[in-house]
Design a protein around this motif. Structure first.
Motif, PDB file in Angstrom:
ATOM      1  N   LYS A 194      15.412  83.458  51.085  1.00 22.47           N
ATOM      2  CA  LYS A 194      15.019  83.914  49.748  1.00 22.47           C
ATOM      3  C   LYS A 194      13.601  83.478  49.408  1.00 22.47           C
ATOM      4  O   LYS A 194      12.837  84.205  48.787  1.00 22.47           O
ATOM      5  CB  LYS A 194      15.965  83.316  48.688  1.00 22.47           C
ATOM      6  N   GLU A 195      13.279  82.257  49.788  1.00 20.45           N
ATOM      7  CA  GLU A 195      11.966  81.709  49.451  1.00 20.45           C
ATOM      8  C   GLU A 195      10.909  82.059  50.496  1.00 20.45           C
ATOM      9  O   GLU A 195       9.768  81.615  50.398  1.00 20.45           O
ATOM     10  CB  GLU A 195      12.064  80.189  49.301  1.00 20.45           C
ATOM     11  N   LYS A 196      11.332  82.830  51.513  1.00 22.07           N
ATOM     12  CA  LYS A 196      10.434  83.237  52.596  1.00 22.07           C
ATOM     13  C   LYS A 196       9.772  82.050  53.281  1.00 22.07           C
ATOM     14  O   LYS A 196       8.564  82.010  53.511  1.00 22.07           O
ATOM     15  CB  LYS A 196       9.370  84.207  52.078  1.00 22.07           C
ATOM     16  N   ILE A 197      10.587  81.068  53.585  1.00 19.22           N
ATOM     17  CA  ILE A 197      10.104  79.877  54.281  1.00 19.22           C
ATOM     18  C   ILE A 197      10.587  79.946  55.720  1.00 19.22           C
ATOM     19  O   ILE A 197      11.769  80.200  55.953  1.00 19.22           O
ATOM     20  CB  ILE A 197      10.714  78.604  53.636  1.00 19.22           C
ATOM     21  N   LYS A 198       9.673  79.735  56.653  1.00 21.57           N
ATOM     22  CA  LYS A 198      10.096  79.700  58.054  1.00 21.57           C
ATOM     23  C   LYS A 198      10.353  78.256  58.447  1.00 21.57           C
ATOM     24  O   LYS A 198       9.491  77.411  58.297  1.00 21.57           O
ATOM     25  CB  LYS A 198       9.029  80.316  58.953  1.00 21.57           C
ATOM     26  N   ILE A 199      11.530  78.015  58.938  1.00 16.64           N
ATOM     27  CA  ILE A 199      11.890  76.641  59.275  1.00 16.64           C
ATOM     28  C   ILE A 199      12.841  76.658  60.454  1.00 16.64           C
ATOM     29  O   ILE A 199      13.753  77.492  60.508  1.00 16.64           O
ATOM     30  CB  ILE A 199      12.493  75.952  58.027  1.00 16.64           C
ATOM     31  N   GLU A 200      12.585  75.813  61.449  1.00 12.15           N
ATOM     32  CA  GLU A 200      13.418  75.907  62.654  1.00 12.15           C
ATOM     33  C   GLU A 200      14.812  75.341  62.385  1.00 12.15           C
ATOM     34  O   GLU A 200      14.991  74.467  61.542  1.00 12.15           O
ATOM     35  CB  GLU A 200      12.746  75.251  63.867  1.00 12.15           C
ATOM     36  N   LYS A 201      15.787  75.880  63.129  1.00 12.33           N
ATOM     37  CA  LYS A 201      17.186  75.553  62.882  1.00 12.33           C
ATOM     38  C   LYS A 201      17.473  74.038  62.955  1.00 12.33           C
ATOM     39  O   LYS A 201      18.131  73.497  62.071  1.00 12.33           O
ATOM     40  CB  LYS A 201      18.067  76.344  63.867  1.00 12.33           C
ATOM     41  N   PRO A 202      16.974  73.336  63.977  1.00  8.92           N
ATOM     42  CA  PRO A 202      17.249  71.891  64.024  1.00  8.92           C
ATOM     43  C   PRO A 202      16.711  71.166  62.788  1.00  8.92           C
ATOM     44  O   PRO A 202      17.275  70.155  62.364  1.00  8.92           O
ATOM     45  CB  PRO A 202      16.505  71.424  65.283  1.00  8.92           C
ATOM     46  N   ALA A 203      15.645  71.690  62.210  1.00  6.82           N
ATOM     47  CA  ALA A 203      15.090  71.076  61.003  1.00  6.82           C
ATOM     48  C   ALA A 203      16.074  71.230  59.841  1.00  6.82           C
ATOM     49  O   ALA A 203      16.303  70.303  59.059  1.00  6.82           O
ATOM     50  CB  ALA A 203      13.748  71.705  60.654  1.00  6.82           C
ATOM     51  N   LEU A 204      16.687  72.414  59.743  1.00 12.38           N
ATOM     52  CA  LEU A 204      17.700  72.638  58.702  1.00 12.38           C
ATOM     53  C   LEU A 204      18.911  71.741  58.927  1.00 12.38           C
ATOM     54  O   LEU A 204      19.490  71.200  57.991  1.00 12.38           O
ATOM     55  CB  LEU A 204      18.146  74.100  58.687  1.00 12.38           C
ATOM     56  N   GLU A 205      19.267  71.583  60.217  1.00 15.28           N
ATOM     57  CA  GLU A 205      20.412  70.721  60.532  1.00 15.28           C
ATOM     58  C   GLU A 205      20.143  69.289  60.092  1.00 15.28           C
ATOM     59  O   GLU A 205      21.020  68.605  59.571  1.00 15.28           O
ATOM     60  CB  GLU A 205      20.700  70.742  62.041  1.00 15.28           C
ATOM     61  N   LEU A 206      18.909  68.881  60.271  1.00 15.75           N
ATOM     62  CA  LEU A 206      18.529  67.525  59.895  1.00 15.75           C
ATOM     63  C   LEU A 206      18.647  67.340  58.375  1.00 15.75           C
ATOM     64  O   LEU A 206      19.148  66.322  57.891  1.00 15.75           O
ATOM     65  CB  LEU A 206      17.099  67.260  60.356  1.00 15.75           C
ATOM     66  N   SER A 312      27.886  66.576  68.071  1.00 17.22           N
ATOM     67  CA  SER A 312      26.581  66.858  68.651  1.00 17.22           C
ATOM     68  C   SER A 312      25.576  67.356  67.611  1.00 17.22           C
ATOM     69  O   SER A 312      24.387  67.320  67.831  1.00 17.22           O
ATOM     70  CB  SER A 312      26.711  67.864  69.775  1.00 17.22           C
ATOM     71  N   ILE A 313      26.078  67.797  66.462  1.00 20.79           N
ATOM     72  CA  ILE A 313      25.163  68.269  65.430  1.00 20.79           C
ATOM     73  C   ILE A 313      24.233  67.125  65.049  1.00 20.79           C
ATOM     74  O   ILE A 313      24.680  66.031  64.749  1.00 20.79           O
ATOM     75  CB  ILE A 313      25.940  68.702  64.179  1.00 20.79           C
ATOM     76  N   GLY A 314      22.962  67.391  65.067  1.00 19.72           N
ATOM     77  CA  GLY A 314      22.016  66.350  64.688  1.00 19.72           C
ATOM     78  C   GLY A 314      21.512  65.571  65.892  1.00 19.72           C
ATOM     79  O   GLY A 314      20.532  64.862  65.795  1.00 19.72           O
TER      80      GLY A 314
END
Ligand SMILES: Nc1ncnc2c1ncn2[C@@H]1O[C@H](COP(=O)(O)OP(=O)(O)OP(=O)(O)O)[C@@H](O)[C@H]1O
Ligand SMILES: [Mg+2]
Ligand SMILES: [Zn+2]
Length: 372
Positions: A194-206, A312-314
């Motif tokens: 929604k906010e048009k932010i690009k962020i890698e998946k592991p970063a979101l997991e963190l 394993s997440i994280g």
């Protein structure tokens, strides 16, 4: 200033709610069949949707265009709009943390006699209701014993054990659950899109990992990340390392190195290394928190290697392998003892005049013990 994410994207329909299916199902059934109770109690950890669902229930109950057998609020009629803009006169929200006295409840008791001004129901949301004083709670109880047909009470609390039993027995109770990692990640993905932010998946997991079950916490962490990234190149993808630096997250590799020194049973190396980490500006409390969750994963892996997928997440594959090796270097009892020592240290840090001292003592005790 831009609106905080949690206000900007607060779910406006039941369909937008993540998780809490057991609650959504019961409430939407009640709405469809117009069998709405007069008193609800929402309990559960912070930031998992209690206030959000209370407002949704209020909105749906008073929606002017909702038809029989439907449960979603339209978000278009004047009642829905007023509730969305927090200016409905028939939805009264009380924060019991700051309005805990008998007079506040008396006011409700007076007001409740009058029919709603324009809507079907007069709805009271009492947040943090465990904070009501004893007198106020008793006055509320009287109201709950014989509520007028046009009234709906929704009490919300994070601390159910502090509520008096007589109030509990008057309410239909809903237990909210902590959100799971995948659920929080789902929400973060939705928001960053929604906010048009690009962020890698592991970063979101963190970020999700740091939020420990609270969507609200996850959202405010994402808020911080967004304001940080807007200062940079908007198009660049946000990387895990940036999140670690920004949020002061203690790197797992430094925790893992610390555990290596523990395995070596070298007191001075371990304490020196701790010193090094803290000198880099890491917070002792944060460090201990990360260490504990790392050791816990170690213990669980040791008890049951099947936990791998679940845990394993994280952790990257390599980190997980490393942890597995370290866990093999300890017996179950040793790991258990380490956890107890560092948990104790974690609790003592806030009261200690030298914040790192409890950690140092735990190190000495852990390694000293093993030498005996
Ligand atoms: N189950 C959920 N689904 C989608 N969004 C959620 C959910 N739970 C929380 N949120 C998000 O988090 C924000 C805060 O949630 P809410 O105010 O409902 O939490 P709460 O349970 O009342 O917490 P507290 O006990 O701290 O008051 C919401 O505005 C929403 O953006
Ligand atoms: Mg709330
Ligand atoms: Zn409506």
């Amino acid at each position: 200033m831009s609106l905080a994410l949690y206000r900007k994207y607060r779910p406006k329909t039941f369909a937008e709610i993540i998780g809490q299916e057991h609650i959504v199902k019961t409430l939407t059934n009640a709405l469809s069949s117009e069998m709405i109770s007069h008193a609800y109690l929402f309990t559960g950890p912070r930031g998992c949707g209690k206030t959000t669902i209370a407002r949704l229930l209020a909105k749906a109950a008073n929606c002017e265009t909702r038809k029989p057998n439907e449960f979603e609020p339209c978000n278009k009629c004047s009642s829905c709009i007023e509730i969305n803009e927090s200016r409905s006169i028939d939805l009264i929200e009380i924060d019991a943390a700051s309005h805990r006295g008998i007079d506040d409840i008396r006011e409700i008791r007076q007001g409740i006699k009058f029919a709603p001004t324009k809507s079907k129901y007069k709805i009271f949301i009492i947040d943090e209701c465990h904070q009501l004083s004893k007198d106020a709670a008793n006055a509320l109880l009287k109201t709950l014993e014989e509520p007028p047909a046009h009234a709906i009470f929704i009490l919300a609390t994070t601390e159910i054990q502090k509520m008096i039993a007589t109030i509990l027995s008057r309410c239909q109770r809903f237990d909210f659950w902590n959100l799971t990692m995948p659920q929080i990640i789902q929400r973060l993905e939705f928001l960053s899109e929604k906010e048009k932010i690009k962020i890698e998946k592991p970063a979101l997991e963190l970020i999700a990992l740091q939020a420990r079950g609270s969507i609200r916490d996850a959202e405010s962490l994402l808020d911080q990340v967004i304001s940080f990234s807007s200062a940079l190149d908007q198009k660049a993808e946000i990387k895990t390392q940036e999140i670690k630096d920004l949020l002061g997250i203690v790197d797992l590799s430094s925790v893992s190195q610390f555990v290596d020194f523990l395995v070596e049973k070298n007191i001075s190396k371990t304490i020196n290394y701790l010193q090094e980490i803290l000198e880099k500006g890491k917070d002792p409390q944060e460090f201990t928190k990360t260490l504990i969750s790392y050791l816990r994963q170690g213990l669980l892996l040791k008890i049951s290697p099947d936990m791998q997928n679940h845990l394993s997440i994280g952790l990257t594959k390599e980190e997980l392998q490393k942890l597995q090796n370290q866990a093999n270097g300890f017996s179950e009892q040793e790991l258990q003892k380490l956890l107890q020592l560092f948990l104790k240290a974690e609790n003592q840090i806030k009261y200690s005049s030298i914040p790192q001292l409890p950690i140092e003592l735990a190190i000495v005790e852990a390694i000293g013990l093993e030498k005996e």
